[in-house]
Design a protein around this motif. Structure first.
Motif, mmCIF file in Angstrom:
data_model
loop_
_atom_site.group_PDB
_atom_site.id
_atom_site.type_symbol
_atom_site.label_atom_id
_atom_site.label_comp_id
_atom_site.label_asym_id
_atom_site.label_seq_id
_atom_site.Cartn_x
_atom_site.Cartn_y
_atom_site.Cartn_z
ATOM 1 N N ALA A 1 0.825 -1.202 0.000
ATOM 2 C CA ALA A 1 0.000 0.000 0.000
ATOM 3 C C ALA A 1 0.864 1.259 0.000
ATOM 4 O O ALA A 1 0.561 2.241 -0.692
ATOM 5 C CB ALA A 1 -0.927 -0.004 1.224
ATOM 6 N N LEU A 2 1.974 1.248 0.741
ATOM 7 C CA LEU A 2 2.838 2.426 0.831
ATOM 8 C C LEU A 2 3.521 2.739 -0.492
ATOM 9 O O LEU A 2 3.882 3.895 -0.748
ATOM 10 C CB LEU A 2 3.891 2.218 1.917
ATOM 11 C CG LEU A 2 3.366 2.090 3.356
ATOM 12 C CD1 LEU A 2 4.526 1.862 4.311
ATOM 13 C CD2 LEU A 2 2.566 3.315 3.757
ATOM 14 N N LEU A 3 3.724 1.735 -1.336
ATOM 15 C CA LEU A 3 4.344 1.967 -2.639
ATOM 16 C C LEU A 3 3.537 2.941 -3.490
ATOM 17 O O LEU A 3 4.078 3.607 -4.373
ATOM 18 C CB LEU A 3 4.512 0.643 -3.389
ATOM 19 C CG LEU A 3 5.625 -0.281 -2.888
ATOM 20 C CD1 LEU A 3 5.489 -1.654 -3.528
ATOM 21 C CD2 LEU A 3 6.991 0.319 -3.203
ATOM 22 N N MET A 4 2.230 3.029 -3.223
ATOM 23 C CA MET A 4 1.369 3.940 -3.967
ATOM 24 C C MET A 4 1.345 5.348 -3.371
ATOM 25 O O MET A 4 0.620 6.220 -3.831
ATOM 26 C CB MET A 4 -0.069 3.388 -3.996
ATOM 27 C CG MET A 4 -0.202 2.047 -4.712
ATOM 28 S SD MET A 4 0.145 2.156 -6.492
ATOM 29 C CE MET A 4 1.840 1.565 -6.542
ATOM 30 N N GLU A 5 2.142 5.546 -2.293
ATOM 31 C CA GLU A 5 2.243 6.837 -1.613
ATOM 32 C C GLU A 5 0.861 7.397 -1.264
ATOM 33 O O GLU A 5 0.498 8.506 -1.651
ATOM 34 C CB GLU A 5 3.035 7.824 -2.468
ATOM 35 C CG GLU A 5 4.456 7.350 -2.753
ATOM 36 C CD GLU A 5 5.228 8.309 -3.640
ATOM 37 O OE1 GLU A 5 4.642 9.326 -4.060
ATOM 38 O OE2 GLU A 5 6.401 8.027 -3.919
ATOM 39 N N PRO A 6 0.087 6.644 -0.497
ATOM 40 C CA PRO A 6 -1.285 7.075 -0.204
ATOM 41 C C PRO A 6 -1.335 8.203 0.822
ATOM 42 O O PRO A 6 -0.445 8.356 1.658
ATOM 43 C CB PRO A 6 -1.907 5.804 0.373
ATOM 44 C CG PRO A 6 -0.771 5.099 1.040
ATOM 45 C CD PRO A 6 0.422 5.361 0.151
ATOM 46 N N GLU A 7 -2.396 8.992 0.745
ATOM 47 C CA GLU A 7 -2.700 9.959 1.797
ATOM 48 C C GLU A 7 -3.525 9.307 2.897
ATOM 49 O O GLU A 7 -3.443 9.702 4.056
ATOM 50 C CB GLU A 7 -3.489 11.142 1.222
ATOM 51 C CG GLU A 7 -2.662 12.140 0.466
ATOM 52 C CD GLU A 7 -3.417 13.444 0.292
ATOM 53 O OE1 GLU A 7 -3.804 14.053 1.313
ATOM 54 O OE2 GLU A 7 -3.648 13.831 -0.864
ATOM 55 N N VAL A 8 -4.330 8.303 2.499
ATOM 56 C CA VAL A 8 -5.233 7.651 3.444
ATOM 57 C C VAL A 8 -4.991 6.146 3.391
ATOM 58 O O VAL A 8 -4.946 5.557 2.313
ATOM 59 C CB VAL A 8 -6.716 7.944 3.112
ATOM 60 C CG1 VAL A 8 -7.635 7.303 4.145
ATOM 61 C CG2 VAL A 8 -6.962 9.444 3.037
ATOM 62 N N LEU A 9 -4.832 5.538 4.562
ATOM 63 C CA LEU A 9 -4.685 4.098 4.655
ATOM 64 C C LEU A 9 -5.858 3.562 5.472
ATOM 65 O O LEU A 9 -6.065 3.964 6.617
ATOM 66 C CB LEU A 9 -3.362 3.738 5.340
ATOM 67 C CG LEU A 9 -2.917 2.277 5.265
ATOM 68 C CD1 LEU A 9 -2.645 1.883 3.822
ATOM 69 C CD2 LEU A 9 -1.674 2.052 6.112
#
Length: 533
Positions: free
Chosen positions: A428-436
């Motif tokens: 998930a972090l690979l997509m550089e999310p603002e919301v997890l």
């Protein structure tokens, strides 16, 4: 009275040439509630599978014995084992959806042990199916009987598995993490149901768990396992009250998260997620009606989440929590309403900006692919990233979630549940999310691994300023991490308030039920006094 006895059991992994169980001895009498506790990979589930003789091909019983009354299970022929499994020995596994045939309804699953071990057919079998489903908390047993496994939430599937385990009228029940996917209210109901069966029918229970609160409330004796060895055993009061081993002390410490919040309130007023009157129907009628027929899975949900906030989402299983998560990330379409994602300047896509961490890490990966192939797949869609760039990004993501990059070349089956859950977060972090969004991201993990993952999530929130939506049934997780709490009940948002206010003065009746159900689990001195109702 029959007794389940394991003596000096050793199980070897013939491929790796190592022992996974070493000299395990335990016993369960009819009418006794015995808990087997330990961390992930300690050998608890392998013990249960040994009793049932359903070990993976590479694992073999090297020595020792397993006896069910007068039957030597270790040498019994397959025909005898088929009469025992689901009959004298009930089986209740942690991952129920893997145990169901996706092409058969829940009713057909339950009728099999009713026919095989009880001789029930026709209307008598139908009536017993409805009775069993009602006993384990199905709001609409008739719908539950018609439903297919994929139509059930994780909690509903666990309820159905509990009903199937009891359908054969067993003498003993092997319960492997039977409440890990359930909210506190339903967890208490299921454990009380099992306890009533223990009292009324003399059911012997071997309860495998990492939930020491439920052990304190229901177990007569506790066995602590580490690295395939039972390291401590005794009465519940003795083992949990005055632990003798470091393993037991670690489990107790990890099971008691600090009751005070450790995160600051968000300083930004920008809403990163705004839901307005969101409605989700799964259809209606005989096949697709859920619960009360036409009641939507999500019913006019309006909610705003601020940048940098940690929002806890609570509710009983089947309340719509997972449907809400899937709708926010776009995996489920909505019937009406709107979901707006307000991105920061320079953000790429509203879809990659919100990422979802699923409840069951083993189901999040293709078992045929290495972790490297699974994690690299979304990066391949990005232009301008060379193979070297992708490899560097993968290594950085693994290190950020405190995993050795060498794990990238393993397949999911070669990793523990905690390692896979952290790998899911890395992806998930690979997509550089603002919301997890974390959908029961720690419910399937033991207490020690759960603490590691929760600490990781808090660090990511602190260092990245990431917004977290934590969907859980663990009240201590909410108390420990979240600034606000949203409560869902039957698809509706029934309460939204700050965390201290929620625990001090819950407003909706379901909120009160959730808080009160969690209170008896705090402290060993509140051991349940069990008597026939």
């Amino acid at each position: 009275m029959p007794e389940l006895v394991i003596k000096d059991l050793t199980v070897r992994n013939t491929a790796a040439q190592r022992e996974v169980l070493a000299g395990v001895s335990l016993s369960v009498q009819q009418g006794e509630f015995v808990a087997l506790v330990g961390g992930s990979g300690s050998g608890k589930t392998m013990t249960a599978k040994s009793i049932l003789r359903i070990l993976p091909e590479q694992l073999q019983i090297a020595s020792g014995s397993i006896r069910l009354g007068s039957v030597d299970v270790t040498s019994a022929p397959e025909a005898e084992l088929n009469r025992i499994r689901g009959g004298r020995l009930g089986m209740l596994f942690q991952q129920p959806k893997r145990m169901f045939n996706p092409n058969r309804t829940i009713g057909k699953h339950l009728k099999e042990p009713l026919n095989l071990h009880g001789g029930l057919r026709g209307r008598a079998a139908d009536a017993k199916v409805y009775e069993l489903l009602a006993d384990v908390g199905f709001e609409d047993p008739a719908w539950g009987a018609r439903a297919y496994p994929h139509q059930l939430s994780g909690g509903m599937a666990q309820r159905a598995m509990t009903a199937m385990a009891l359908a054969g009228q067993p003498e003993f029940l092997l319960a492997d993490e039977p409440t890990s996917a359930l909210d506190k209210v339903l967890e208490q109901q299921i454990l009380e149901l099992l306890d009533r069966q223990r009292i009324q029918r003399g059911l012997g229970i071997l309860y495998i768990t990492h939930n020491l609160a439920s052990v304190a409330a229901f177990a007569d004796r506790v066995l602590v396992m580490e690295a395939g060895v039972i390291v401590e055993a005794g009465t519940t009061e003795a083992v949990l009250g005055t632990p003798r081993t470091e393993c037991t002390r670690r489990l107790l410490e990890a099971s008691n998260l600090a009751p005070t919040r450790t995160t600051e309130a968000p300083t930004s007023e920008r809403n990163v997620l705004t839901l307005t009157n969101v409605v989700k129907h799964f259809g209606s009628g005989k096949r697709w009606g859920r619960g009360s027929g036409n009641r939507p899975a999500l019913d006019s949900i309006s909610l705003a989440v601020k940048q940098g906030e940690i929002l806890g989402v609570l509710g009983q299983s089947g309340s719509g929590k997972s449907t809400l998560a899937r709708a926010i990330v776009g995996l489920e379409g909505i019937s009406s309403g709107s979901i707006d994602r307000t991105l920061a300047a320079g953000a790429t896509s509203p879809h990659t900006a919100v990422q979802l961490v699923f409840q069951e890490p083993h189901d999040s990966f293709d078992p045929r692919m290495t972790l490297r192939a699974s994690l690299e797949a979304p990066l391949r869609a990005r232009k301008g990233l060379s193979p070297a760039d992708r490899s560097r990004r993968l290594n950085e993501a693994m290190l950020e979630v405190e995993l050795d990059p060498d794990l990238l070349d393993r397949r999911p089956s070669q990793c523990s549940g905690g390692q896979l859950q952290r790998a899911t977060i890395a992806r998930a972090l690979l997509m550089e999310p603002e919301v997890l969004i974390c959908d029961e991201a720690t419910s399937a993990l033991d207490a020690l691994t759960q603490r590691t993952v929760l600490d990781l999530l808090q660090r990511l929130h602190r260092e990245r300023g990431m917004t977290l939506v934590v969907i859980t049934h663990d009240m201590d997780v909410v108390r420990h991490m979240c600034q606000r709490v949203a409560v869902l009940f039957q698809g509706r948002l029934v309460e939204l308030t700050d965390t201290p206010g929620f625990f001090a003065d819950p407003q909706h009746q379901h909120s009160k039920d959730l808080v009160s159900a969690a209170i008896p689990c705090r402290g060993l001195h509140l051991k349940k006094m069990r008597a026939l109702p």
